[in-house]
Structure formats: structure tokens, C-alpha cells
Design a protein around this motif. Structure first.
Motif, short mmCIF file in Angstrom:
data_model
loop_
_atom_site.label_atom_id
_atom_site.label_comp_id
_atom_site.label_asym_id
_atom_site.label_seq_id
_atom_site.Cartn_x
_atom_site.Cartn_y
_atom_site.Cartn_z
N UNK A 62 36.84 -43.92 -30.08
CA UNK A 62 37.69 -44.20 -28.91
C UNK A 62 38.92 -43.30 -28.91
N UNK A 63 39.53 -43.11 -30.07
CA UNK A 63 40.70 -42.22 -30.16
C UNK A 63 40.32 -40.79 -29.75
N UNK A 64 39.22 -40.30 -30.27
CA UNK A 64 38.77 -38.93 -29.96
C UNK A 64 38.47 -38.80 -28.47
N UNK A 65 37.97 -39.87 -27.89
CA UNK A 65 37.59 -39.89 -26.48
C UNK A 65 38.80 -40.08 -25.56
N UNK A 66 39.99 -40.19 -26.13
CA UNK A 66 41.18 -40.35 -25.32
C UNK A 66 41.43 -41.76 -24.84
N UNK A 67 40.84 -42.75 -25.53
CA UNK A 67 41.00 -44.15 -25.12
C UNK A 67 41.74 -44.96 -26.20
N UNK A 68 42.81 -44.34 -26.71
CA UNK A 68 43.66 -45.03 -27.68
C UNK A 68 44.66 -45.88 -26.89
N UNK B 160 45.77 -49.99 -25.04
CA UNK B 160 46.14 -51.34 -25.46
C UNK B 160 44.94 -52.15 -25.92
N UNK B 161 43.78 -51.91 -25.33
CA UNK B 161 42.58 -52.64 -25.74
C UNK B 161 42.24 -52.33 -27.19
N UNK B 162 42.30 -51.05 -27.57
CA UNK B 162 42.03 -50.68 -28.96
C UNK B 162 43.11 -51.24 -29.89
N UNK B 163 44.35 -51.11 -29.50
CA UNK B 163 45.44 -51.57 -30.35
C UNK B 163 45.43 -53.09 -30.53
N UNK B 164 44.78 -53.77 -29.61
CA UNK B 164 44.71 -55.23 -29.71
C UNK B 164 43.85 -55.69 -30.88
#
Length: 477
Positions: free
Chosen positions: A437-443, A445-449
Motif C-alpha cells: 500500500x505504501x509503494x502504491x501511494x496509499x499510505x 488514514x486507513x493504513x495508519x488505523x
């Protein structure tokens, strides 16, 4: 220990011990999808264990997103496919989150400790669900587990930790632990009675087992169907920064078979990471683990043991996985650990990348421990002998007891997921999902949760002094 921990990290060794799971090796063990090394790729993943395979799977699944859709993914493996720690562990999908909860709460706060516990259980369940969904024949066996505790002070601490977990996340499955008296442990799980009877108590909870080697081979085959280029027996010697056509940082990887350039590089190299990233020398420290597969004694249950075990002696433990019904060598006992009689703790095993041999003291401990744990319930050894196979593998440990997941500091487009503390079967899958997800640019709030901030790669973590495994977890894979 300090001297051993700072030993230069090498490439994986040639001719390692052959693990129980790698005999016979998989049909893709020596696969090279292309005859020659490609000149370039969008993504190069170094390492073909559970982390590398899970990252490849997630990137291929994420290709439908507009942010980052790699046209080519190359995976480089120094030896055979899944020949490192994943192909050498015991196959234990066991979190034992209560064993680390107080440590994480003290160092990172209750909220982070809760995230870790939830991630670990989610990881276990996700592995078994993935194997079912994709019909991967890996002896997936969700079951219960018991921790047999032999130290009174440790037992008191364990009860306190279980209560703290329950208080922090009431009603959540990751806080569901049963506490057992010493007599309950003896009566229900065949322990003691003529052997090591000095039991203080026990903890009973959800876990499982599988052949992690066969799971990862199955994942790699799914990735190959979707375009992954797997190149085994291609060790990476060096990683150098270069400039992409758009002005961003790219990377050139030197191998024994030539060089390949990549827009992005992902290191799934666990205990071997410092060989390629010098800033992790003495930060991600290799530790050699020992595992055996043993035939059960003649008095053991005819239908086999139905739970997995850990035998906890203060700061050290052995972990044990019975082979489930219907599996090859069903009823066999896979047991690893064996550190508790070392005069230097685990110090002599830190820093080594030598999985071609054994520490004699550890090997003897593992060879001799089962009759002590099960006492009269063990009986005479099997007529073919107790030991079916013994092997070693290299794990990776960090100064703070957490993995390193994310972008490498100061190195654009260089990513990593490594240092899983011998706990990869309950961390790697979800960490790979987060990294993709980080590599895909989706870092976002959902990931941080759900993903612990304590697991991210940060400069200050690289400055900490290594002090050994801070909390050798009772679920080592």
C-alpha cells in the motif's frame, strides 16, 4: 554478544542443511522464468520467502490501481526458491501476543500494543484463509495451542499480561486467552508425570500450523501465473543508486549473473539485509535457529496431539508443532528452540549466517527434551529412532523487537520489510500488505488505523544499540 552482533553479514551460504519441508524440493525450486537476467524491470524484489512472495502478490493485485501499476516484477533469490527462514521454520502460526503486550505498551503506548496484537491474529487468520481460498496444499491446520510455563515468576508475569490485554481490548478475539493450573496442564496435555513436572501454569488460545514452505511455493506459483519473473540462484552482490529517466532515484543491482536496473527495489531479505544495506549492520542482526523433526514416543496418543505447544523457561522456550492428521509423516513432532542451556544465552548464535551446520549444545537440547516434557507419556522411542531430521535457519532481530517496514531513509524508491524476530508467520503477511500500500501511494488514514507506527523504518530506530532479543517470543515460527 556485541562482537558477534557486529559481525559482517554475508550472502546466504551454499549447501545449507536441508529442512524437513524441502525434501523433496518443489518443482520451481531452481526456476529461472527467463534464461538470462533482464536488463531492467519496474520492480525488483530481493528474497523469495513469505515476505517477498506476499509483496509480489499484493503488488500484482494492486496493479488495478492507477497510482502504481508495474509492468514487470522480477524476484531475485540467492539460492533455491523459499530456501531461507520461511522454508526452514516449524510452520507455527502462533502469536502469543500476551508475551509481548507489556513490552509494546511500555515502549509505544497501549494503542500501539493493541494494533500489534490485532495485526498478529489477523495475520494468522489471513494465512489460513488464503490457503483455503486458493486451494494451496500446505497442511493448513488452525487449532488451539498451549504455553506450558515452568517458572513461577514468569507465570505471575504472564497472568498480569493476559489481564492487561483483556483490559485494553475487551471482547476482541486477540485478547481471548485461557489460564490453566499446573494440574490442568498435566491432565489435558500429557505433560510431566515422570518427567519435568515443575509446571507453574499454562495459557491456552487460538493458533495453527502449516508447511510455510509449501504455502509460499503456492503463492509464488500464483504470482508466476500473473507475470512474475522468478530468478533463483541469482545472489545480489550490491545495490547502487542511479537516476531514472524522470529524474527520480532508481537502482542498479549487481548479481553474479550480471546487472539489472529497476525503478523500485524491495528488500525482503530479513536477517541478510545488512549485506546490501550497510546502515543496518549491527541493527538487523542474524540469529541462527535450530529445528528438528522427531518421531513420537510409543506411549504418545495414537491419534496424535491435537494442539501445538511452547515450553517456557523464563527468558527462553522451545516451540513444538505436531504434524496434523492427513499430512506427510502425520504425528511427527517438529520442535525448535533449545537455547535454554547455553551459558551465554543466545550470544554465540548472534551474527552468524551459517545454516550449513549446528551448535552442538542446542542440537543436543532439542534431541533430548521431549521425554523430559512428556515424562511417562513419552515411552520408549520409535523403533526407527527419535530424530527424523535436524536443520538450521537464519532469522533477523532488531534493537527494539519490531520489524522494519517501509522506505529506506534517504533512499528514494528503495523499500524494505525485514527483521521479523523469528516471528514471521504472524507478521510478514500483513507487513507485506502494508508495504505494498505504501509503494502504491496509499499510505493513508486507513493504513495508519491498523498498521503499527512502531514497525515503520525511521532514522532514530537505526541509532539504537542492539541488546539481543528483548523478548524472545514464545511463538517462534
Amino acid at each position: 554478544m556485541e562482537e558477534n552482533a557486529s559481525s559482517p553479514v554475508t550472502l546466504p551460504r551454499d549447501n545449507p542443511t536441508r529442512s524437513y519441508w524441502q525434501d523433496p524440493p518443489a518443482d520451481i525450486a531452481d526456476l529461472r522464468t527467463t534464461v538470462s537476467l533482464p536488463e531492467s524491470a519496474d520492480v525488483v524484489i530481493v528474497g523469495s520467502g513469505i515476505t517477498g512472495a506476499a509483496i509480489a502478490w499484493n503488488l500484482l493485485q494492486n496493479a488495478r490501481h492507477e497510482n502504481f501499476a508495474p509492468r514487470s516484477i522480477v524476484m531475485l533469490e540467492a539460492r533455491q526458491a523459499c530456501s531461507g527462514a520461511t522454508g526452514r521454520n516449524g510452520g507455527h502460526t502462533k502469536a502469543a501476543s500476551y508475551r509481548t503486550f507489556l513490552h509494546h505498551a511500555k515502549e509505544h503506548g497501549i494503542a500501539e500494543a493493541v494494533k500489534v496484537a490485532k495485526l498478529e491474529l489477523a495475520n494468522i487468520r489471513a494465512l489460513h484463509a488464503f490457503a483455503r481460498e486458493h486451494n494451496i496444499d500446505c497442511d493448513s491446520h488452525p487449532c488451539q495451542t498451549v504455553d506450558v510455563v515452568y517458572d513461577a515468576a514468569q507465570w505471575a508475569e504472564d497472568q498480569r499480561a493476559v489481564q492487561a490485554l483483556r483490559d485494553a481490548m475487551p471482547g476482541h478475539p486477540a485478547s481471548e486467552y485461557g489460564l490453566l493450573t499446573a494440574d490442568e496442564v498435566r491432565d489435558r496435555f500429557y505433560c510431566g508425570r515422570g518427567g519435568d513436572e515443575d509446571i507453574a501454569g499454562g495459557v491456552f488460545y487460538e493458533a495453527g500450523s502449516m508447511s510455510s514452505y509449501r504455502l509460499v511455493i503456492g503463492i509464488l506459483k500464483l504470482c508466476l501465473e500473473r507475470g512474475l519473473n522468478l530468478l533463483t540462484n541469482t545472489p545480489v552482490l550490491n545495490v547502487e543508486k542511479m537516476t531514472n529517466g524522470d529524474g527520480s532515484d532508481g537502482w542498479r543491482l549487481e548479481t553474479e549473473r550480471g546487472a539489472i536496473t529497476a525503478r523500485k527495489v524491495i528488500l525482503a531479505t530479513n536477517g541478510y539485509t545488512a549485506h546490501l544495506l550497510n546502515q543496518f549492520q549491527g541493527v538487523i542482526v542474524p540469529l541462527r535457529g535450530h529445528v528438528t523433526a522427531q518421531r513420537p514416543g510409543q506411549n504418545m496418543p495414537q491419534n496424535g496431539l491435537t494442539v501445538t505447544y511452547s515450553f517456557i523457561h523464563g527468558d527462553s522456550y522451545d516451540y513444538m508443532i505436531p504434524r496434523p492428521p492427513g499430512s506427510r509423516f502425520e504425528g511427527d513432532i517438529v520442535i525448535g528452540g533449545g537455547l535454554h542451556d547455553l551459558t551465554d544465552g543466545a550470544a554465540s548464535e548472534y551474527g552468524t549466517t551459517d545454516d550449513t551446520g549446528f551448535n552442538g549444545v542446542i542440537a543436543e537440547n532439542l534431541h533430548e527434551c521431549l521425554p523430559d516434557y512428556f515424562g511417562d507419556n513419552w515411552g520408549d522411542d520409535h523403533c526407527d529412532g527419535r530424530i527424523r531430521r535436524a536443520w538450521t535457519g537464519i532469522m533477523g532481530y532488531s534493537p527494539d523487537g519490531c520489524p522494519f517496514v517501509g522506505a529506506v531513509p534517504g533512499a528514494e524508491n528503495l523499500w524494505m520489510a525485514a527483521s521479523f524476530q523469528g516471528h514471521g508467520m504472524v507478521l510478514c503477511w500483513m507487513c507485506a500488505k502494508a508495504l505494498a500500500a505504501m509503494i502504491d501511494g496509499r499510505d493513508d488514514d486507513e493504513l495508519k488505523d491498523w498498521f503499527p507506527d512502531a514497525f515503520r523504518v525511521k532514522e532514530d530506530r537505526l541509532k539504537q544499540a542492539f541488546r539481543g532479543a528483548l523478548h524472545l517470543q514464545a511463538a517462534e515460527s
